[in-house]
Design a protein around this motif. Structure first.
Motif, PDB file in Angstrom:
ATOM      1  N   VAL A 189       0.847  -1.196   0.000  1.00  0.00           N
ATOM      2  CA  VAL A 189       0.000   0.000   0.000  1.00  0.00           C
ATOM      3  C   VAL A 189       0.879   1.241   0.000  1.00  0.00           C
ATOM      4  N   SER A 190       0.480   2.240  -0.771  1.00  0.00           N
ATOM      5  CA  SER A 190       1.114   3.557  -0.732  1.00  0.00           C
ATOM      6  C   SER A 190       0.008   4.606  -0.665  1.00  0.00           C
ATOM      7  N   ALA A 191       0.196   5.637   0.150  1.00  0.00           N
ATOM      8  CA  ALA A 191      -0.876   6.630   0.308  1.00  0.00           C
ATOM      9  C   ALA A 191      -0.320   7.988   0.714  1.00  0.00           C
ATOM     10  N   VAL A 192      -0.998   9.019   0.265  1.00  0.00           N
ATOM     11  CA  VAL A 192      -0.732  10.389   0.718  1.00  0.00           C
ATOM     12  C   VAL A 192      -2.068  11.036   1.031  1.00  0.00           C
ATOM     13  N   GLY A 193      -2.062  11.989   1.976  1.00  0.00           N
ATOM     14  CA  GLY A 193      -3.289  12.671   2.353  1.00  0.00           C
ATOM     15  C   GLY A 193      -3.028  14.132   2.634  1.00  0.00           C
ATOM     16  N   SER A 194      -4.115  14.894   2.666  1.00  0.00           N
ATOM     17  CA  SER A 194      -4.017  16.327   2.918  1.00  0.00           C
ATOM     18  C   SER A 194      -5.135  16.771   3.856  1.00  0.00           C
ATOM     19  N   ARG A 195      -4.793  17.706   4.742  1.00  0.00           N
ATOM     20  CA  ARG A 195      -5.790  18.293   5.638  1.00  0.00           C
ATOM     21  C   ARG A 195      -6.203  19.650   5.078  1.00  0.00           C
ATOM     22  N   ALA A 196      -6.873  19.594   3.941  1.00  0.00           N
ATOM     23  CA  ALA A 196      -7.229  20.818   3.219  1.00  0.00           C
ATOM     24  C   ALA A 196      -8.153  21.713   4.037  1.00  0.00           C
ATOM     25  N   LEU A 197      -9.052  21.121   4.800  1.00  0.00           N
ATOM     26  CA  LEU A 197     -10.022  21.881   5.577  1.00  0.00           C
ATOM     27  C   LEU A 197      -9.498  22.261   6.956  1.00  0.00           C
ATOM     28  N   ARG A 198      -8.301  21.810   7.285  1.00  0.00           N
ATOM     29  CA  ARG A 198      -7.612  22.155   8.529  1.00  0.00           C
ATOM     30  C   ARG A 198      -8.451  21.849   9.772  1.00  0.00           C
ATOM     31  N   ASN A 199      -9.065  20.675   9.741  1.00  0.00           N
ATOM     32  CA  ASN A 199      -9.906  20.284  10.875  1.00  0.00           C
ATOM     33  C   ASN A 199      -9.249  19.209  11.738  1.00  0.00           C
ATOM     34  N   GLY A 200      -7.928  19.013  11.565  1.00  0.00           N
ATOM     35  CA  GLY A 200      -7.206  18.099  12.426  1.00  0.00           C
ATOM     36  C   GLY A 200      -7.071  16.686  11.908  1.00  0.00           C
ATOM     37  N   ARG A 201      -7.655  16.390  10.742  1.00  0.00           N
ATOM     38  CA  ARG A 201      -7.540  15.040  10.169  1.00  0.00           C
ATOM     39  C   ARG A 201      -7.601  15.141   8.648  1.00  0.00           C
ATOM     40  N   GLU A 202      -7.075  14.128   7.985  1.00  0.00           N
ATOM     41  CA  GLU A 202      -7.027  14.156   6.523  1.00  0.00           C
ATOM     42  C   GLU A 202      -8.437  14.107   5.934  1.00  0.00           C
ATOM     43  N   ASP A 203      -8.732  15.062   5.061  1.00  0.00           N
ATOM     44  CA  ASP A 203     -10.032  15.075   4.391  1.00  0.00           C
ATOM     45  C   ASP A 203      -9.908  14.798   2.900  1.00  0.00           C
ATOM     46  N   VAL A 204      -8.672  14.632   2.414  1.00  0.00           N
ATOM     47  CA  VAL A 204      -8.407  14.274   1.026  1.00  0.00           C
ATOM     48  C   VAL A 204      -7.329  13.192   1.043  1.00  0.00           C
ATOM     49  N   GLY A 205      -7.498  12.170   0.222  1.00  0.00           N
ATOM     50  CA  GLY A 205      -6.496  11.116   0.200  1.00  0.00           C
ATOM     51  C   GLY A 205      -6.401  10.418  -1.141  1.00  0.00           C
ATOM     52  N   PHE A 206      -5.192   9.926  -1.449  1.00  0.00           N
ATOM     53  CA  PHE A 206      -4.927   9.138  -2.652  1.00  0.00           C
ATOM     54  C   PHE A 206      -4.204   7.867  -2.220  1.00  0.00           C
ATOM     55  N   ILE A 207      -4.751   6.720  -2.589  1.00  0.00           N
ATOM     56  CA  ILE A 207      -4.227   5.418  -2.171  1.00  0.00           C
ATOM     57  C   ILE A 207      -3.901   4.596  -3.409  1.00  0.00           C
ATOM     58  N   VAL A 208      -2.750   3.934  -3.394  1.00  0.00           N
ATOM     59  CA  VAL A 208      -2.392   2.971  -4.442  1.00  0.00           C
ATOM     60  C   VAL A 208      -2.215   1.612  -3.777  1.00  0.00           C
ATOM     61  N   LEU A 209      -2.860   0.591  -4.331  1.00  0.00           N
ATOM     62  CA  LEU A 209      -2.801  -0.768  -3.807  1.00  0.00           C
ATOM     63  C   LEU A 209      -2.134  -1.667  -4.843  1.00  0.00           C
ATOM     64  N   GLY A 210      -1.182  -2.463  -4.394  1.00  0.00           N
ATOM     65  CA  GLY A 210      -0.500  -3.375  -5.300  1.00  0.00           C
ATOM     66  C   GLY A 210      -0.971  -4.806  -5.103  1.00  0.00           C
ATOM     67  N   TYR A 211      -1.662  -5.354  -6.100  1.00  0.00           N
ATOM     68  CA  TYR A 211      -2.201  -6.714  -6.024  1.00  0.00           C
ATOM     69  C   TYR A 211      -1.287  -7.692  -6.765  1.00  0.00           C
ATOM     70  N   PRO A 212      -1.481  -9.004  -6.561  1.00  0.00           N
ATOM     71  CA  PRO A 212      -0.696  -9.991  -7.308  1.00  0.00           C
ATOM     72  C   PRO A 212      -0.810  -9.787  -8.819  1.00  0.00           C
ATOM     73  N   ASP A 213       0.179 -10.291  -9.558  1.00  0.00           N
ATOM     74  CA  ASP A 213       0.249 -10.182 -11.024  1.00  0.00           C
ATOM     75  C   ASP A 213       0.409  -8.734 -11.475  1.00  0.00           C
ATOM     76  N   ASN A 214       0.975  -7.904 -10.602  1.00  0.00           N
ATOM     77  CA  ASN A 214       1.278  -6.502 -10.943  1.00  0.00           C
ATOM     78  C   ASN A 214       0.038  -5.682 -11.276  1.00  0.00           C
ATOM     79  N   VAL A 215      -1.100  -6.044 -10.701  1.00  0.00           N
ATOM     80  CA  VAL A 215      -2.326  -5.257 -10.881  1.00  0.00           C
ATOM     81  C   VAL A 215      -2.330  -4.125  -9.858  1.00  0.00           C
ATOM     82  N   LEU A 216      -2.579  -2.918 -10.323  1.00  0.00           N
ATOM     83  CA  LEU A 216      -2.632  -1.749  -9.454  1.00  0.00           C
ATOM     84  C   LEU A 216      -4.074  -1.310  -9.237  1.00  0.00           C
ATOM     85  N   GLY A 217      -4.362  -0.829  -8.028  1.00  0.00           N
ATOM     86  CA  GLY A 217      -5.647  -0.210  -7.727  1.00  0.00           C
ATOM     87  C   GLY A 217      -5.408   1.173  -7.151  1.00  0.00           C
ATOM     88  N   GLN A 218      -6.124   2.169  -7.645  1.00  0.00           N
ATOM     89  CA  GLN A 218      -5.945   3.537  -7.160  1.00  0.00           C
ATOM     90  C   GLN A 218      -7.276   4.075  -6.652  1.00  0.00           C
TER      91      GLN A 218
END
Length: 359
Positions: A189-218
């Motif tokens: 798993v790889s992920a980044v997030g942003s607290r754009a609304l500045r409310n103390g927790r991530e409200d925007v996120g992008f996740i990449v998942l690596g599955y068998p056979d080199n299949v990616l999920g975003q």
């Protein structure tokens, strides 16, 4: 074994009220008691459903005569504590997603349910959606050819949660869908997030998942995007399939187009030569069903007949483990985090299941 399952609903917010409704509508169940800490919500339930007992106390709800199973629809951070109390009381449990906020707590619930031979099911509602089921059928029949990658968008202006960030709130839906489509959990798993609304927790996120056979999920999730999107896309060598939950008429669209390397005499690929497939765009007929009602019926069936739920505790734990890896990766600015995959810890969805709710 019981003929009709008596249900207690713990947590009667927006989603909990829907559980009260659907379990009152299916013949296999009856809602015995509803519980919420807010007196005004309890009064509202009493007015709408006069045959349902109400209380603000969990212990009182669990002790109500006729309760066989419990729906835990409280805040995510309380799921483990409340669900464990229900299991200790000898009740079957349907817990809303996520099953817990740590893999260890999820494992504790799995062990508690197994020790008492109780049903433990997680409310990954989208796996009971007829559109998602249709996409899964295409994948199981290998009509997409080789799957290259998947992506999902789940955005809107809120609602903003107080107990978890947007990734824990929204991404469980798409992680569970991806795991179901791929038949397994991701390897990393790889992920980044942003607290754009500045409310103390991530409200925007992008996740990449690596599955068998080199299949990616975003996966892209956001509480801060004014454009509401609920979309999952699977891209294969032969076809591309789009599931759009906001589209009522054409919820699934199949693009009979794809590209793959050219085979030489059926023995191997010929370098950079490609075969492009171009065809029609099809919108298959899908029988409309309310996913939550399908989920509720499946839960009742599993309780009555002792069957394994499609979204059991192991499937729920895999989603939580992915989310734990998401947190670790975000703390390291997107550095990939590997997931441990063993026969004991990695749940595998069966391609065909006798207990499948829609088959």
């Amino acid at each position: 074994m019981v003929e009709q399952v008596g249900i207690a609903v713990l947590g009667c917010g927006y989603w909990g009220v829907n559980y009260v409704r659907v379990f009152n509508e299916i013949p296999e169940t009856r809602v015995v008691v509803a519980c919420d800490q807010r007196p005004e919500r309890v009064r509202e339930i009493a007015q709408r459903y006069p045959g349902v007992a109400v209380t603000t106390d969990v212990a009182e709800a669990l002790a109500t005569p006729g309760v066989d199973a419990v729906v835990v629809c409280t805040e995510a951070t309380s799921h483990h504590r409340v669900a464990r109390e229900c299991l200790r009381a000898g009740k079957h449990v349907l817990v809303e997603k996520p099953i817990a906020t740590t893999g260890e707590d999820a494992g504790d619930l799995i062990a508690a349910a197994a020790a008492r031979k109780l049903t433990l099911m997680v409310g990954h509602t989208f796996l009971y959606n007829a559109g998602v089921q249709r996409v899964k059928e295409y994948i199981d029949r290998r009509e997409l050819g080789r799957i290259y990658y998947l992506y999902a968008r789940r955005t809107n202006l809120g609602p903003i949660r107080r107990d978890v960030n947007a990734l824990w709130d929204l991404a469980p839906h798409d992680i569970s869908i991806f795991n179901y489509f791929m038949g397994t959990a991701p390897l990393w798993v790889s992920a980044v997030g942003s607290r754009a609304l500045r409310n103390g927790r991530e409200d925007v996120g992008f996740i990449v998942l690596g599955y068998p056979d080199n299949v990616l999920g975003q996966i892209h999730v956001s509480w801060a995007d004014p454009h509401k999107v609920r979309e999952v896309v699977v891209v294969g060598s032969d076809k591309r399939i789009v599931f759009n939950d906001l589209q009522t008429m054409e919820q699934v669209r199949v693009f009979e187009k794809g590209v793959a390397p050219l085979m030489q005499n059926g023995e191997g690929y010929s370098g950079d030569q490609l075969v492009v497939r171009d065809g029609d765009i099809i919108s298959p007929s899908i029988q409309p069903r309310e996913p939550l009602k399908t989920l509720a019926s499946h839960f009742a069936d599993c309780v009555i007949h002792g069957r394994r739920p499609l979204t059991d505790g192991d499937a729920g734990r895999d989603v939580v483990r992915v989310l734990e890896a998401v947190d670790k990766s975000m703390a390291m600015r997107g550095t990939p985090v590997e997931l441990v995959s063993t026969e004991e810890s990695l749940y595998v969805y069966p391609a065909e299941s006798a207990s499948h709710p829609l088959r």
